[in-house]
Motif scaffolding. Structure first.
Motif: not given
Lengths: 282, 307
Positions: A126-127, A129-131, A133-134, A217, A221, B45, B48, B261-262, B265-266, B271, B274-275, B278
């Motif tokens: 999860q750490v 996942l977001v960056p 995606f960005i 997942m 996404i 991450s 942000i 988190i999902y 973020a989504w 973002m 969510a970061s 995380a």
């Protein structure tokens, strides 16, 4: 003190007890499969009977075909297959190269780098996942397969570790002899180490296949266009649209689990042995 | 050993230098991937997590505001944490007990035991979404298998995923269905316990329970330890089952941390927040892992040669 070993027929007793326990386990763990299969063959009118019927009567085999008519399930299957092929190719290539280097070449900083590799096993998904995606969104790769394929070419730390452990067991004399014969390192890897490491390579391929086929997942996404959906994402899309068509949902779920199951049956000896080895050494 | 590894580049003979260059080249796929897909994203991450950002436009620096909100005002954070911890508290002991029991059954010297091993491992290779769909249907309040069986003995089963008091147990069952994955690792551990220990115990007149308690458990403790750590990491990543079965409901009873988190973020495109979530989770996992590692000195038994 009461001692079972003094009783005649002790072995009969333990045998019966053993099988009873195993059969109970098997019933509990396999019955959901049966339930799924039976549901997949039921017609609409049989779905909502109380109490539910154990045997579908009549068996509606057409439900499996109906899944393909309701959603582009064939397309989902192809999409998943494409992703699996690319990922297996990427993982096998990278893991073999990297593991070979960590197992058999000497270079400054090797131990530190290997330690870093092991440490990344502990980083939860999860750490990043977001960056990640960005990153892929900024590259304009959302709704393409690139984010779901490219990372495989970096090699998974766990699979690199598995393969390195395997390559460590091959005698170094083989490399030395090949060097004397004038082979370079890539040739040594290709013609000597890789063939010997085939069991580990198969293991990497099987793990990658199942992981990618089963992943939910990642596709969720990155993919928006139903035409690009994988089987797993397609199933959830199907569920959202057809909440009450449990016959079709179960037929779809059944078809989704067949490829990893077949693979498991083919590779089970190696897979279970390899998993066990990974477990002990971890 | 490490002393002779520290050798400066210049002191190396050409052959060693060439080997080193080859070594770096061969690991470069991993190294590049690691920098690009792990280190880079992690640093980004972290940055942000101190901003407010909906992915379009520029991130707006807000300092510690995200973290402050998480720890002081965010009810969803507390709920997500509560759900995830409750799940861990139910699931981890159960999966250890069931996995171990299954492994011991599979360890019996009986004909055809390999067939059982295959059958019990099978649910583990099923895609999580398919497993979830199966269990949503099996646990259906009116037409489900579980409640049908419960009705035989006169128990009226609950509407599992529709009831906030039982929904989490439904998720636990989905998880436990795949316990064969741990069982084969326990099984390998059992197979590594030297037979002579049990023979010696038999001579001393030990009971089955004593053999289990004083031989099996200590000898298996490194395996239990390993699976506990892996299980812990897995628990915090639980997503598919709650996303598909309940969407986090009812009344946020299965609102797992990963789902939160999902959503942030989504669904809400926050973002930065969510970061931050995380990173807080990462810190929690790390803390727990350290605690388990520290405690391992008390209960994990390693053979002398490994010390």
């Amino acid at each position: 003190m009461f001692n079972f070993s003094k009783i005649n027929g002790r072995s009969l007793f333990t045998t019966v007890r053993g099988y009873t326990i195993l059969i109970l386990f098997a019933i509990v763990f396999l019955i959901p499969f049966y339930w799924m299969f039976a549901t997949a063959l039921k017609g609409d009118d049989q779905l909502f009977q109380i109490p539910p019927a154990w045997l579908p009567n009549p068996a509606v085999w057409d439900n499996f075909a109906q899944v393909f008519r309701e959603v582009p399930f064939g397309k989902f299957l192809i999409n998943s297959t494409v992703l699996v092929i690319w990922n297996v190719f990427g993982q096998v290539l990278s893991c073999t190269l990297v593991a070979y280097s960590f197992a058999r070449l000497r270079f400054p900083g090797r131990n530190i780098l290997f330690f870093v590799l092991l440490a990344t096993l502990m980083i939860p998904r999860q750490v990043t996942l977001v960056p990640q995606f960005i990153l892929f969104a900024k590259l304009g790769w959302v709704n393409t397969y690139l984010p779901l394929i490219l990372p495989a070419f970096g090699g998974s730390p766990f699979l690199i570790f598995l393969m390195r452990q395997y390559m460590m067991t091959i005698p170094l004399d083989l490399d030395a002899a090949a060097t004397i014969d004038g082979a370079n390192r890539l040739q040594i890897l290709r013609h000597i180490i890789a063939p010997i490491s085939m069991p580990a390579i198969v293991l990497v391929a099987v793990f990658t296949f199942t992981d990618v086929w089963n992943d939910f997942m990642g596709p969720l996404i990155y993919l928006n266009d139903p035409d690009k959906f994988t089987v797993t994402l397609g199933l959830s899309f199907f569920q959202g649209a057809k909440e009450t068509s449990w016959d079709l949902l179960m037929a779809g779920a059944l078809m989704a689990m067949i490829p990893p199951m077949i693979l498991f049956f083919i590779a089970q000896k190696r897979l279970l042995g390899g998993l066990a080895a990974a477990g002990i050494k971890g | 050993m490490s002393a002779n590894i520290i050798k400066t580049w210049r002191q190396m003979p050409t052959s060693e230098r060439r080997e080193a260059i080859a070594g770096y080249l061969f690991i470069s796929p991993w190294l590049i991937g690691f920098l690009l897909f792990t280190v880079g994203p992690m640093l980004f991450s972290l940055y942000i997590s101190f901003t407010r950002w909906n992915i379009v436009g520029d991130p707006k620096w807000v300092g510690l505001a995200n973290y402050e909100r998480i720890f002081t005002a965010d009810k969803d954070f507390r709920q997500a944490l509560l759900v995830t911890f409750s799940y861990a508290a139910i699931y981890l002991p159960l999966s250890t007990i069931v996995g171990l029991a299954m492994a011991m059954a599979l360890h019996l010297k009986l004909k055809g035991v390999g067939v059982f091993r295959t059958m019990l491992y099978l649910p583990y290779v099923v895609p999580s979404i398919a497993a979830t769909l199966v269990w949503v249907w099996v646990l259906n309040g009116r037409f489900g298998l579980v409640n049908t069986v419960l009705a035989w003995v006169g128990i009226e089963g609950p509407n599992w995923f529709g009831n906030p008091r039982t929904a989490l147990y439904g998720i636990v069952m989905i998880g436990l269905w795949g316990v064969g994955g741990s069982a084969v690792i326990y099984l390998a551990g059992l197979q590594n316990i030297p037979e002579h220990l049990y023979e010696a115990a038999l001579v001393d007149g030990a009971t089955e329970w004593q053999k289990f308690r004083f031989i099996t458990i200590p000898m298996l403790s490194p395996t239990i330890f390993y699976l506990l750590i892996m299980g812990l990491i897995g628990v915090f990543q639980t997503f598919t089952s709650s996303f598909v079965a309940t969407g986090g409901g009812p009344l946020k009873a299965t609102f797992f941390y990963m789902l939160y988190i999902y959503n942030k973020a989504w669904e809400s495109l926050r973002m930065g927040y969510a970061s931050a979530l995380a990173w807080v989770l990462f810190a929690i996992i790390l803390a727990f892992t350290v605690v388990v590692f520290r405690s391992s000195a008390l209960w994990v038994h390693y053979e002398a040669e490994r010390d």
